[in-house]
Design a protein around this motif. Structure first.
Motif, PDB file in Angstrom:
ATOM      1  N   GLN A 145      -2.913  -4.388  -3.537  1.00 23.87           N
ATOM      2  CA  GLN A 145      -3.873  -4.950  -4.461  1.00 23.87           C
ATOM      3  C   GLN A 145      -4.275  -4.450  -5.646  1.00 23.87           C
ATOM      4  N   LYS A 146      -4.007  -3.525  -5.629  1.00 26.49           N
ATOM      5  CA  LYS A 146      -4.928  -2.716  -7.104  1.00 26.49           C
ATOM      6  C   LYS A 146      -3.226  -2.150  -7.559  1.00 26.49           C
ATOM      7  N   LYS A 147      -2.712  -2.817  -7.331  1.00 23.89           N
ATOM      8  CA  LYS A 147      -0.885  -2.810  -8.312  1.00 23.89           C
ATOM      9  C   LYS A 147      -1.288  -1.517  -8.544  1.00 23.89           C
ATOM     10  N   VAL A 148      -0.742  -0.281  -7.726  1.00 24.01           N
ATOM     11  CA  VAL A 148      -0.198   0.683  -7.752  1.00 24.01           C
ATOM     12  C   VAL A 148       0.651   0.996  -7.319  1.00 24.01           C
ATOM     13  N   ASP A 149       1.281   2.212  -8.300  1.00 26.99           N
ATOM     14  CA  ASP A 149       2.993   2.236  -8.148  1.00 26.99           C
ATOM     15  C   ASP A 149       2.908   3.367  -6.997  1.00 26.99           C
ATOM     16  N   TYR A 150       3.756   2.963  -5.380  1.00 27.37           N
ATOM     17  CA  TYR A 150       3.209   4.169  -4.457  1.00 27.37           C
ATOM     18  C   TYR A 150       4.769   4.369  -3.424  1.00 27.37           C
TER      19      TYR A 150
END
Length: 218
Positions: A145-150
């Motif tokens: 949802q936060k468009k974090v690369d993980y």
């Protein structure tokens, strides 16, 4: 509606702190958690022993979970408010009354957090492995949802002297060219969760911090 577990909340908080400009580093979380049936008189009566700990300048110990932690050289025990108010990429949104131990390096860029979570509606009747998997699913949803690369890699953790393997995971978060790495493990005692978050500068340092958690000598 699925509730994100405390360790998932830790991870999301760490990624947000990094995005907001906190100094880059690695965060590793090793969390111990577990499940139980809904609160009962027996669970309530066990809460005192589960939360009872010994903390002095040299070590932290929780006998109910059989876990001991000795800070690395130069580290000190502190409180969650001090850690959260620092520039550390390791931040916690757990309720203050659930925090059982906080230890940090002099620059606050590396830290170890232990929270004791009592039985509740979201963890009733679940195993440690089930709770961890739900936390990871909640974490994935929050990151996406936060468009974090993980990346998330499930693994197992064994503290020195412990006679069982704990379900765990290694989480790597990348944002604005910086990286946070976390590793977590999960354990249970009398229906209570012990959740451990460890943060360090790199993977080698992560292993050094994790190695400071050992089984309580019997």
């Amino acid at each position: 509606m699925r509730t994100i577990g405390k360790i998932a909340t830790f991870a999301v908080s760490a990624s947000l702190a990094l995005t907001l400009g906190a100094c880059g580093g690695s965060a590793s979380s090793s969390s111990s958690s577990a499940a139980s049936s809904s609160e009962s008189s027996s669970a309530a009566s066990s809460s005192a022993s589960v939360s009872e700990n010994t903390t002095d300048a040299d070590h932290y110990e929780n006998k109910a979970f059989g876990i001991n932690f000795r800070p690395l050289e130069g580290w000190t025990f502190t409180d969650i408010t001090t850690l959260n108010n620092s520039s550390s990429p390791i931040v916690s949104t757990a309720n203050s009354d659930e925090i059982d131990m906080v230890a940090a390096s002099p620059d606050m860029k590396s830290a170890a957090i232990v929270a004791i979570v009592p039985p509740n509606d979201s963890n009733a009747g679940k195993t440690a492995d089930q709770v961890l998997k739900e936390q990871l699913e909640g974490m994935k949803t929050a990151f996406e949802q936060k468009k974090v690369d993980y990346t998330i890699e499930e693994t197992e953790v064994v503290f020195e002297g412990l006679d069982r393997k704990l379900p765990g995971a290694v989480i790597t978060i990348k944002s604005d060219g910086q990286e946070v790495v976390m590793a977590q493990a999960v354990a249970e005692s009398d229906g209570y969760f012990m959740e451990i978050l460890v943060g360090a500068q790199d993977k080698d340092s992560i292993n050094q911090v994790i190695n400071q958690f050992k089984a309580v000598a019997q």
